[in-house]
Write an enzyme that holds these catalytic residues in place. Structure first.
Site, short mmCIF file in Angstrom:
data_model
loop_
_atom_site.label_atom_id
_atom_site.label_comp_id
_atom_site.label_asym_id
_atom_site.label_seq_id
_atom_site.Cartn_x
_atom_site.Cartn_y
_atom_site.Cartn_z
N HIS A 1 0.82 -1.22 0.00
CA HIS A 1 0.00 0.00 0.00
C HIS A 1 0.86 1.27 0.00
O HIS A 1 0.41 2.33 -0.44
CB HIS A 1 -0.91 -0.02 1.23
CG HIS A 1 -2.19 0.75 1.06
ND1 HIS A 1 -2.26 1.96 0.38
CD2 HIS A 1 -3.45 0.51 1.51
CE1 HIS A 1 -3.51 2.41 0.42
NE2 HIS A 1 -4.23 1.55 1.08
N ASP B 1 -9.45 -4.04 -18.58
CA ASP B 1 -9.64 -4.90 -19.75
C ASP B 1 -8.28 -5.23 -20.34
O ASP B 1 -7.59 -4.36 -20.86
CB ASP B 1 -10.53 -4.20 -20.79
CG ASP B 1 -10.85 -5.08 -21.99
OD1 ASP B 1 -10.34 -6.22 -22.04
OD2 ASP B 1 -11.59 -4.62 -22.87
#
Length: 435
Positions: A165, A381
């Site tokens: 993170h 995608d």
């Protein structure tokens, strides 16, 4: 209320290849890369999964296409190919070695559909979809980015990610994944990363203008540490749009508030419900922490594509007695006030506070809510269309609750992922059923 079940866990086996390193496809800058003070306190590994399946496209070339695209996209996001280290200032930094992200190819002995909803937290078998470093003694021994591509018999595949993170927040991760997908489809990267985190350096001299009780230590007079010696159960609770709107209306019904958001209502409700489930004593102080996106709140706003953590922790502290005896509007106002507190001056003060104190937020008597529901990870995608499922895998700590999106559509509501001792989870479920 729809609740995930711990029964009928589907068992499957994943066979993994040897981990390899994927370096940037071109020469990239070397040396120490600066991580700002907002990065320093959230150096925890976040695990996410993204499942893909296309009727037209099988998974035969998935590993090579995704690995090749990773090599090319790392030219832009080159710090992810480095290794965490400690700077001369005794802070986390990235040594930009171009060593490469860790990449693992794997195969599962089942079909993707057999797994059900892979973001439900109750199936320990799903941890096979991410590659871990169990022998690592600290975060410096774990590469900041690890990717595993697992192919399934049906032609689908899952990308399991482990990322630190401190490298980037949810918005930064979303930008990275979408850029990776664009690269896989041989498209230009729409949003190039803004890599210079020195724009968030502390002021000289530091100016601490606000109290920063997000770091305050709270005494556990309710002895919840004993409670956590029970079996720990992790479950997901689905709040559909109607349920969320009902919570918002309930917060407004007594006239103490003129407006509130669904996020504020849900956050307040979960804070109250968890405090009740843990049977906190009335005079037990309880701290709520949650992140606010500071990108547009800084003056000037952070540049488009800012690569890093543009989030700032804000807080509210209240006695459990006041939290539980008052109507929902009371807790909602606490949440709303915590959001309003986050201004440019407050965020700069938080940056300077860490510079002076090197403090870390105490998690005693604390609930940390992290929100993924506004992040459009479902738009990624790689050439197989958008993910059929995506989301976090597990929780980074017992004090953490995750708000995740439900399904592809933002209108699908929110999944609240909670980890509690068995007896407290039973009470928590009863509270949610009653409400």
């Amino acid at each position: 209320m729809e609740i995930s079940s711990n029964s009928q866990v589907f068992e499957f086996t994943v066979t993994k290849g040897q981990p390899i390193l994927v370096p940037p496809a071109e020469k990239t800058p070397t040396g120490l890369y600066f991580l700002c003070n907002l990065d320093q306190n959230i150096a925890v590994t976040m695990r996410t999964v993204y499942g893909f399946k296309s009727e037209e496209e099988g998974n035969e070339n998935a590993v090579e296409i995704i690995k090749d695209a990773l090599s090319r996209v790392l030219v832009h996001f080159y710090p992810l190919a480095g290794r965490l280290t400690i700077s001369p200032e005794k802070k986390l930094a990235v040594n930009c070695t171009a060593e490469g992200a860790v990449f693992v190819a794997a195969e599962a002995d089942c079909e993707l559909e057999d797994l059900g909803d892979i973001t439900k937290p109750d199936n320990g078998m799903l941890w096979q979809l991410v590659h871990e470093f169990p022998g690592a003694e600290n975060i410096l021994e774990i590469p900041p980015m690890v990717a595993q591509v697992t192919k399934f018999k049906c032609g689908g595949f899952v990308i399991g990610m482990c990322m630190n993170h401190c490298m980037l927040d949810g918005i930064g991760a979303m930008d990275f994944f979408n850029s990776w997908g664009e690269t896989a489809r041989n498209l230009p990267v729409k949003v190039l990363p803004f890599l210079d985190r020195t724009i968030l350096k502390p002021r000289n001299p530091p100016q601490i203008e606000f109290p920063h009780h997000e770091f305050s230590e709270i005494q556990d007079i309710s002895n919840t540490s004993q409670l956590y010696k029970q079996e720990i159960i992790c479950k997901s609770f689905h709040f559909d749009p109607e349920k969320l709107e009902n919570l918002r209306k309930k917060a407004l019904e007594d006239g103490n508030l003129h407006k509130c958001t669904r996020f504020e209502a849900l956050t307040a409700f979960v804070w109250k419900s968890r405090s009740q489930a843990l049977k906190l004593k009335p005079d037990q102080q309880t701290k709520l922490l949650f992140a606010v996106d500071g990108r547009s709140r800084f003056d000037p706003p952070l540049p488009e594509g800012f690569f890093g953590n543009g989030i700032v922790l804000t807080y509210s502290i209240c006695s459990a007695g006041d939290l539980l005896k008052n109507p929902l509007s009371f807790a909602v106002k606490l949440v709303s006030d915590a959001v309003k507190m986050v201004t440019d001056r407050y965020m700069r003060s938080a940056i300077d506070y860490f510079e002076v104190t090197r403090a870390r937020p105490s998690m005693s008597g604390t609930l940390l809510i992290t929100t993924w529901s506004k992040l459009s990870f479902h738009t990624i995608d790689f050439g197989w269309g958008e993910p059929v499922v995506s989301g976090p895998l597990g929780l980074p700590g017992k004090e953490v609750i995750v708000f995740a999106s439900h399904g592809k559509e933002r209108r699908g509501g929110i999944n609240v992922i909670v980890e509690l001792p068995a007896s407290a989870m039973k009470t928590f479920e009863e509270i949610l059923q009653i409400k």
